[in-house]
Scaffold this motif. Structure first.
Motif, mmCIF file in Angstrom:
data_model
loop_
_atom_site.group_PDB
_atom_site.id
_atom_site.type_symbol
_atom_site.label_atom_id
_atom_site.label_comp_id
_atom_site.label_asym_id
_atom_site.label_seq_id
_atom_site.Cartn_x
_atom_site.Cartn_y
_atom_site.Cartn_z
ATOM 1 N N ASP A 296 5.038 9.247 -3.087
ATOM 2 C CA ASP A 296 4.106 8.439 -2.049
ATOM 3 C C ASP A 296 4.657 7.088 -2.247
ATOM 4 O O ASP A 296 3.928 6.459 -3.021
ATOM 5 C CB ASP A 296 2.751 8.527 -2.348
ATOM 6 N N PRO A 297 5.811 6.506 -1.718
ATOM 7 C CA PRO A 297 6.289 5.236 -2.083
ATOM 8 C C PRO A 297 5.203 4.138 -1.450
ATOM 9 O O PRO A 297 4.322 4.269 -0.790
ATOM 10 C CB PRO A 297 7.537 5.093 -1.156
ATOM 11 N N MET B 198 10.416 -1.267 0.487
ATOM 12 C CA MET B 198 9.568 -0.048 -0.105
ATOM 13 C C MET B 198 10.054 0.044 -1.498
ATOM 14 O O MET B 198 11.280 -0.299 -2.061
ATOM 15 C CB MET B 198 10.043 1.140 0.557
ATOM 16 N N VAL B 199 9.212 0.529 -2.353
ATOM 17 C CA VAL B 199 9.431 0.633 -3.808
ATOM 18 C C VAL B 199 9.217 2.250 -4.213
ATOM 19 O O VAL B 199 7.952 2.647 -3.750
ATOM 20 C CB VAL B 199 8.481 -0.118 -4.836
ATOM 21 N N THR C 55 0.880 -1.280 0.080
ATOM 22 C CA THR C 55 -0.060 -0.028 -0.140
ATOM 23 C C THR C 55 0.715 1.261 -0.045
ATOM 24 O O THR C 55 2.102 1.290 0.345
ATOM 25 C CB THR C 55 -0.999 -0.213 1.086
ATOM 26 N N ASN C 56 0.511 2.307 -0.529
ATOM 27 C CA ASN C 56 1.036 3.744 -0.271
ATOM 28 C C ASN C 56 1.547 4.183 1.175
ATOM 29 O O ASN C 56 0.621 3.719 1.951
ATOM 30 C CB ASN C 56 -0.006 4.738 -0.959
#
Length: 145
Positions: free
Chosen positions: A130-131, A122-123, A101-102
């Motif tokens: 907003d990773p 995290m991407v 999720t963001n």
């Protein structure tokens, strides 16, 4: 009585309606339809009313991945997201379950944490500024012994 079932193609219009309540358009209709046809969509029901749905697959490094959890805004904070997630985790074909999720979606982050998921990375650069936070949970081992 609240319960989880596999979605049926007859549920498509209601699922798109719920999704549209959340994102304000019906752009994911084909994604939802394909998930239903592939047996990768679960629905939550309260009595006979569909309250939300979950889409999953095993395309994330051959592990289960929950790609979408949507609950009707009028049915939120009543345990339907957790009901869907718990069912999916218990019935998962893989030992590892992931989702994301963001960083800005604190509500969904709380749902993941309350269901035993932990942050797993995290991407950056999917949504500007907003990773995407990756979550992980191991499928519980149940023994009859």
């Amino acid at each position: 009585m609240n319960r989880v079932l596999a979605a049926d193609i007859a549920d498509l219009n209601r699922l798109v309606e719920i999704d549209s309540e959340v994102i304000d358009n019906s752009s994911r209709r084909e994604i939802i339809k394909r998930a239903i046809e592939n047996g990768q969509c679960l629905i939550a029901k309260e009595e006979e009313e569909i309250t939300g749905f979950l889409i999953h697959d095993t395309s994330f490094f051959e592990c289960a991945f929950i790609s979408l959890v949507i609950v009707s805004p009028s049915k939120r904070r009543r345990g339907f997201a957790s009901l869907l997630i718990e069912y999916m985790v218990r019935s998962s074909a893989t030992e590892k379950i992931f989702s994301s999720t963001n960083r800005s979606n604190t509500g969904m982050q709380k749902v993941f944490h309350s269901n035993g998921f932990v942050e797993s990375g995290m991407v950056e650069n999917l949504d500007d500024g907003d990773p995407e936070v990756i979550y992980f949970k191991a499928k519980p081992f149940f023994s009859d012994c």
